[in-house]
Design a protein around this motif. Sequence first.
Motif, short mmCIF file in Angstrom:
data_model
loop_
_atom_site.label_atom_id
_atom_site.label_comp_id
_atom_site.label_asym_id
_atom_site.label_seq_id
_atom_site.Cartn_x
_atom_site.Cartn_y
_atom_site.Cartn_z
N VAL A 160 0.82 -1.21 0.00
CA VAL A 160 0.00 0.00 0.00
C VAL A 160 0.86 1.27 0.00
N SER A 161 2.09 1.18 0.47
CA SER A 161 2.98 2.34 0.45
C SER A 161 4.41 1.84 0.59
N ARG A 162 5.36 2.74 0.27
CA ARG A 162 6.77 2.37 0.38
C ARG A 162 7.53 3.51 1.05
N GLN A 163 8.48 3.14 1.87
CA GLN A 163 9.31 4.10 2.58
C GLN A 163 10.75 3.95 2.09
N VAL A 164 11.40 5.08 1.85
CA VAL A 164 12.78 5.09 1.36
C VAL A 164 13.69 5.54 2.52
N VAL A 165 14.77 4.80 2.74
CA VAL A 165 15.70 5.11 3.82
C VAL A 165 16.95 5.75 3.22
N TYR A 166 17.32 6.91 3.75
CA TYR A 166 18.48 7.65 3.28
C TYR A 166 19.50 7.76 4.40
N ASP A 167 20.78 7.67 4.04
CA ASP A 167 21.87 7.91 4.97
C ASP A 167 22.72 9.07 4.48
N LEU A 168 23.09 9.94 5.39
CA LEU A 168 24.06 10.99 5.11
C LEU A 168 25.31 10.69 5.91
N ALA A 169 26.45 10.53 5.23
CA ALA A 169 27.71 10.27 5.93
C ALA A 169 28.06 11.47 6.79
N LEU A 170 28.45 11.21 8.04
CA LEU A 170 28.76 12.28 8.99
C LEU A 170 30.26 12.48 9.20
N ASP A 171 31.07 11.71 8.46
CA ASP A 171 32.51 11.89 8.59
C ASP A 171 33.05 12.87 7.55
N ALA A 172 32.12 13.54 6.87
CA ALA A 172 32.52 14.58 5.91
C ALA A 172 31.56 15.76 6.07
N GLU A 173 31.96 16.90 5.59
CA GLU A 173 31.11 18.09 5.70
C GLU A 173 29.86 17.88 4.85
N SER A 174 28.70 18.35 5.33
CA SER A 174 27.47 18.28 4.54
C SER A 174 27.54 19.28 3.41
N SER A 175 26.84 18.96 2.33
CA SER A 175 26.85 19.83 1.16
C SER A 175 25.86 20.96 1.33
#
Length: 334
Positions: free
Chosen positions: A319-334
Amino acid sequence: MASTNTVPLPGPQTQLAWRAITTADLDSWHALIRRMVDVDKPGWAEDRADLEHALERPGNDPEQDSLLGVDADGVPRAFGLVNLNPGSVRAIGFGGVDPAWRRRGIGTAVYRWQAARARARVQEREGEDPVLRSYAEANNPSHLALLESVGARVVRYFTEMTRPLAGELPEARLPGGMEFQTFSDDISERLRAAHNEAFLDHWGSEPRDPENWRFTVGHPQFRPDWSFVVLDQSSGDIAAYQLASYDPESPQIFGYSEGYTELLGVLRPWRGKGIAPAMLAEAMRRFRESGMQNAGLGVDTENPSGALKIYEQLGYTPVSRQVVYDLALDAESS
């Protein structure tokens, strides 16, 4: 102890005043989430008790790990949280923006605050590949676009499934020498240990400590009468378990009442014996006897156990889908 590193709040360009969330905000915060749910139609929505628990999680400091943006009238329009389990370097981000205040850059500002806060916290811990993990509904393109724009990457997909309970139910039965035992407080701590063991090899899972477990089985939506363990009669050991819940708002959100399988696990020595289908068939019977129209659950679509195929064979459909995202924290965010 929670970190004492202070992260700057979003700026005035958001046209909101920012501060930490307090228990006095619970009702208005929950009202904000309800406005989001009405538009986004997620597969799951937070109860007020979930919000209260989020502010009380051990190791977190609401003063620094929560964020609330209010308008000129003091109405919450956006929020953010960062959770980090003891010993973990995987921070979980949770947040959102009032639908009436979207497309103003507020969501990006909240996410960047989450990333900065998560980075400050994981720097205090040893561990490989620290990340900020976020969950987005696949039918929410603006949320997906935000996460893509800041450099987060897709790492997993989860699918919400449901099955109507009208008509015939599956005939799956337990193997000989096994029996169902309905959940009770007497077995709760043994079940917590069994759950932690069963999920050792599950992607993204971390052990549940006694306090988090008490919240799980004490949640207002938890249904002990629908929940049970499977006992091996020869040893008395817990071989498997199913915990269920009922969201009284499910008819409003989905258009049908639904008994929901929150946790389903089979311990390694008993896998491959057909116990999972038998547990789901038993759960369906209990749901229907209580007047539920559907049975629901969520599944990791990349689970190597073949769980998705089992659920499809039992009549569950997505009925629905969830997407999981990871942001690496050992580098500066963009």
